[in-house]
Design a protein around this motif. Structure first.
Motif, PDB file in Angstrom:
ATOM      1  N   ASP A 236       3.484  -2.505  -3.708  1.00  0.00           N
ATOM      2  CA  ASP A 236       3.696  -2.190  -2.295  1.00  0.00           C
ATOM      3  C   ASP A 236       3.666  -0.680  -2.047  1.00  0.00           C
ATOM      4  O   ASP A 236       3.233  -0.219  -0.986  1.00  0.00           O
ATOM      5  CB  ASP A 236       5.035  -2.763  -1.825  1.00  0.00           C
ATOM      6  CG  ASP A 236       5.069  -4.282  -1.871  1.00  0.00           C
ATOM      7  OD1 ASP A 236       4.017  -4.899  -1.620  1.00  0.00           O
ATOM      8  OD2 ASP A 236       6.134  -4.841  -2.187  1.00  0.00           O
ATOM      9  N   VAL A 237       4.136   0.094  -3.035  1.00  0.00           N
ATOM     10  CA  VAL A 237       4.057   1.558  -2.937  1.00  0.00           C
ATOM     11  C   VAL A 237       2.595   1.978  -2.838  1.00  0.00           C
ATOM     12  O   VAL A 237       2.220   2.812  -2.000  1.00  0.00           O
ATOM     13  CB  VAL A 237       4.727   2.224  -4.154  1.00  0.00           C
ATOM     14  CG1 VAL A 237       4.427   3.722  -4.177  1.00  0.00           C
ATOM     15  CG2 VAL A 237       6.230   1.985  -4.132  1.00  0.00           C
ATOM     16  N   ASN A 238       1.754   1.394  -3.683  1.00  0.00           N
ATOM     17  CA  ASN A 238       0.325   1.715  -3.632  1.00  0.00           C
ATOM     18  C   ASN A 238      -0.299   1.288  -2.310  1.00  0.00           C
ATOM     19  O   ASN A 238      -1.115   2.014  -1.729  1.00  0.00           O
ATOM     20  CB  ASN A 238      -0.405   1.066  -4.803  1.00  0.00           C
ATOM     21  CG  ASN A 238      -0.437   1.950  -6.037  1.00  0.00           C
ATOM     22  OD1 ASN A 238       0.453   2.758  -6.245  1.00  0.00           O
ATOM     23  ND2 ASN A 238      -1.469   1.806  -6.850  1.00  0.00           N
ATOM     24  N   ALA A 239       0.091   0.107  -1.832  1.00  0.00           N
ATOM     25  CA  ALA A 239      -0.462  -0.389  -0.567  1.00  0.00           C
ATOM     26  C   ALA A 239      -0.089   0.542   0.586  1.00  0.00           C
ATOM     27  O   ALA A 239      -0.921   0.836   1.456  1.00  0.00           O
ATOM     28  CB  ALA A 239       0.049  -1.803  -0.300  1.00  0.00           C
ATOM     29  N   ALA A 240       1.147   1.026   0.591  1.00  0.00           N
ATOM     30  CA  ALA A 240       1.576   1.947   1.648  1.00  0.00           C
ATOM     31  C   ALA A 240       0.810   3.265   1.559  1.00  0.00           C
ATOM     32  O   ALA A 240       0.448   3.858   2.585  1.00  0.00           O
ATOM     33  CB  ALA A 240       3.078   2.200   1.544  1.00  0.00           C
ATOM     34  N   SER A 241       0.553   3.726   0.330  1.00  0.00           N
ATOM     35  CA  SER A 241      -0.166   4.991   0.152  1.00  0.00           C
ATOM     36  C   SER A 241      -1.580   4.903   0.713  1.00  0.00           C
ATOM     37  O   SER A 241      -2.083   5.861   1.311  1.00  0.00           O
ATOM     38  CB  SER A 241      -0.208   5.354  -1.340  1.00  0.00           C
ATOM     39  OG  SER A 241       1.096   5.554  -1.846  1.00  0.00           O
ATOM     40  N   ILE A 242      -2.207   3.778   0.520  1.00  0.00           N
ATOM     41  CA  ILE A 242      -3.565   3.590   1.043  1.00  0.00           C
ATOM     42  C   ILE A 242      -3.540   3.389   2.560  1.00  0.00           C
ATOM     43  O   ILE A 242      -4.414   3.873   3.286  1.00  0.00           O
ATOM     44  CB  ILE A 242      -4.237   2.411   0.328  1.00  0.00           C
ATOM     45  CG1 ILE A 242      -4.447   2.771  -1.156  1.00  0.00           C
ATOM     46  CG2 ILE A 242      -5.559   2.040   0.988  1.00  0.00           C
ATOM     47  CD1 ILE A 242      -4.936   1.620  -2.017  1.00  0.00           C
ATOM     48  N   ALA A 243      -2.484   2.717   3.050  1.00  0.00           N
ATOM     49  CA  ALA A 243      -2.397   2.422   4.488  1.00  0.00           C
ATOM     50  C   ALA A 243      -2.260   3.678   5.339  1.00  0.00           C
ATOM     51  O   ALA A 243      -2.728   3.707   6.484  1.00  0.00           O
ATOM     52  CB  ALA A 243      -1.220   1.483   4.751  1.00  0.00           C
ATOM     53  N   VAL A 244      -1.610   4.735   4.810  1.00  0.00           N
ATOM     54  CA  VAL A 244      -1.388   5.934   5.629  1.00  0.00           C
ATOM     55  C   VAL A 244      -2.533   6.934   5.519  1.00  0.00           C
ATOM     56  O   VAL A 244      -2.520   7.973   6.194  1.00  0.00           O
ATOM     57  CB  VAL A 244      -0.056   6.623   5.255  1.00  0.00           C
ATOM     58  CG1 VAL A 244       1.112   5.666   5.416  1.00  0.00           C
ATOM     59  CG2 VAL A 244      -0.091   7.200   3.842  1.00  0.00           C
ATOM     60  N   LYS A 245      -3.498   6.641   4.678  1.00  0.00           N
ATOM     61  CA  LYS A 245      -4.621   7.559   4.513  1.00  0.00           C
ATOM     62  C   LYS A 245      -5.327   7.789   5.850  1.00  0.00           C
ATOM     63  O   LYS A 245      -5.649   6.847   6.580  1.00  0.00           O
ATOM     64  CB  LYS A 245      -5.611   6.980   3.499  1.00  0.00           C
ATOM     65  CG  LYS A 245      -6.821   7.856   3.248  1.00  0.00           C
ATOM     66  CD  LYS A 245      -7.784   7.190   2.270  1.00  0.00           C
ATOM     67  CE  LYS A 245      -9.049   8.014   2.102  1.00  0.00           C
ATOM     68  NZ  LYS A 245     -10.033   7.336   1.204  1.00  0.00           N
TER      69      LYS A 245
END
Length: 547
Positions: A236-245
């Motif tokens: 989920d940390v990775n998913a959030a990192s990609i989502a805010v790009k």
């Protein structure tokens, strides 16, 4: 939950405080008794007053502390020294102290704290200042060449295998343990940490576990991450990192970024940040070991758990989710130049981030930062069965087991110099002074049971919700039943340093995959083990795990 852990932590040290129910009660009890109870309550009142006084130097929200503040705190905390040392007792003694100069902390604070000690005792201290990235190489060179040129050293418990096992440290005198109130340490920092072959060598000045610091304004309904809750798991940390790009940071108006992995080495210390991810996948609750096989010392760093952790980082690199030039960002950059300055949604780091968030001039995130234990994984690898288990797993990383102050055997044959060295070290490790270092930017985080008195922090100027969150994340990590404990074995930073080198190659694309990167680390670790001696490493590794 966090309040419960705090209560548990405080029980062992609560006896004296239970006598005190406020200033009026102290005065009443003291007046009613001229015996031991009255003396105890008067001393407790004095202790509480001193702690309250030093926590107002300079005061939370009043800017970063200065050298004048460090000297003032050092002067106010000299009482224990004066009880054991006569004024001018160490006149003519010169000591050399080796430690860090990170972010103008560590040795810089020690200088200030010890100036009043020098003035009172008559001793003089000469300083060897090292950047974190240079620390391991400098220490290993001194050990290998037999040229230990320091009397006192700031050192982490992982190096005890490299130093104590070679007779390079002086055993702690009993009066020192009494002066520093060593029984106040949190459980995981008590022996065998700080000991070797049953002898004590360490004055603990730090706790050192990694916790998860995050920006509250990146999460919640309508937030730029699209996540209603703060991520609890690494995927989920990775998913959030990609989502805010490509989005805009809600605080600074600059480009938004997610999790901040340090992709550059830091003299071995950078490997801890890959461990933060890996421990969730690799530290099985039924297995104390997670870095090596305890029976063979075969590395586990290339098993599927570590490969998954490396892949997580490579996925974010491939997605372009990091700030520009993150390949050259070491952990000092991610904490102090990025996260605290308003770049990025989250990172794992030591407790410095918590104290700096509210008390450093360079922090802009103090009002929006939150804390928890490190993220977990939705699966955990069982090294005993060589299979994944599909279940949630959390394993906070007890990274480095904290800094300590040690006295070297250079002073062992000179009793006056030996007492002076231990007195200086004990001053730095004193109970009251340690509360100040936990609450203000110092390079250290809470590590004593007495540090978890929320009321003291609130009186200092921290708001209750923040301190419960920050201290709670530390307490939850220290007391976690599946905490990933680091081995105190010879050469541990040789392993970590070469791992950083190979990871850098993998992150730069010089290896074809996460597995190939992990295999390169494992091959290098095997060579180190053979060089040191496999059988002795197995014995010491098992001992460090309590096996």
């Amino acid at each position: 939950m966090k309040t419960g852990i705090y209560d548990q932590l405080m029980r062992a040290g609560a006896t004296r405080r239970q006598l005190l129910k406020g200033a009026a009660s102290v005065a009443a009890v003291a007046a009613a008794s001229t015996g031991p109870l009255g003396m105890l309550t008067r001393q407790a009142s004095a202790d509480a007053a001193l702690r309250a006084q030093i926590l107002q130097i300079p005061g939370v929200g009043k800017g970063s502390p200065t050298d004048a503040d460090w000297q003032k705190v050092g002067e106010l905390c000299l009482g224990a020294t004066k009880a054991n040392v006569a004024e001018g007792e160490f006149a003519g003694v010169e000591l050399t102290f080796m430690g860090l100069n990170n972010q103008n902390l560590h040795n810089f604070l020690f200088r200030g704290f010890l100036k009043p000690w020098e003035a009172y005792t008559g001793a003089k201290i000469n300083w060897i200042d090292l950047a974190q990235a240079d620390y391991n190489a400098r220490l290993q060179q001194s050990i290998a060449t037999g040229t230990v040129d320091f009397d006192i050293i700031e050192m982490g418990a992982p190096f005890e295998g490299d130093t104590a096992s070679k007779g390079l440290l002086d055993e702690m005198p009993d009066w020192v343990a009494t002066q520093i109130e060593a029984d106040d340490l949190v459980g995981y920092l008590k022996p065998p940490v700080g000991t070797w072959d049953g002898k004590s060598y360490r004055i603990t000045i730090d706790g050192d576990c990694h916790t998860f610091a995050y920006r509250k304004d990146y999460f919640g309904d309508g937030s730029i991450s699209g996540m209603a809750e703060v991520p609890k798991f690494w995927d989920d940390v990775n998913a959030a990192s990609i989502a805010v790009k490509g989005k805009t940071d809600p605080l600074t108006g600059l480009p938004a970024y997610g999790f901040l992995d340090p992709l550059k080495g830091w003299g071995g210390f950078g490997f801890y940040f890959l461990e933060d991810r890996a421990s969730a996948y690799a530290k099985h609750p039924d297995d104390k070991a997670w870095l090596f096989d305890p029976d063979t010392m075969k590395p586990r760093v290339n098993n599927p758990a570590f490969v998954q952790a490396i892949q997580d980082v490579m996925d974010l690199i491939a997605a372009g989710a990091y700030p520009p030039d993150q390949i050259n960002a070491d952990p000092g950059t991610t904490a102090f130049q990025q996260f605290l300055a308003g770049t990025g949604a989250a990172l794992t780091w030591w407790g410095d981030v918590g104290s700096n968030a509210r008390t450093s001039d360079t922090s802009v995130v103090g009002d929006v930062v939150g804390f928890s234990i490190n993220p977990g994984a939705k699966k955990v690898y069982n090294s005993k069965t060589s299979a994944w288990e599909e279940k949630e797993n959390f394993a906070p990383n007890m990274a480095y087991i904290g800094w300590g102050v040690y006295v070297t055997s250079r002073v062992s044959s000179d009793e006056k110099k030996r007492k002076a060295a231990w007195s200086a070290a004990a001053h730095l490790g004193g109970k009251d002074l340690s509360l100040w270092t936990a609450a203000y930017p110092s390079g250290f985080q809470p590590y004593r049971q007495s540090h978890f008195n929320y009321d003291e922090w609130e009186a200092a100027g921290y708001d209750r919700a923040f301190i419960e969150d920050y201290l709670g994340s530390n307490a939850d990590s220290y007391n976690h039943p599946n905490a990933a404990i680091e081995p105190r074995i010879p050469g541990i930073f040789q392993y970590y340093s070469v791992a950083e080198d190979e990871l850098a190659k993998g992150f730069a694309g010089q290896y074809k995959s996460a597995q190939e990167t992990a295999d390169a680390i494992a091959a290098a670790w095997e060579k180190i083990t053979d060089q040191i001696g496999r059988e002795s490493q197995i014995k010491l590794y098992k001992a460090s795990l309590g096996m």
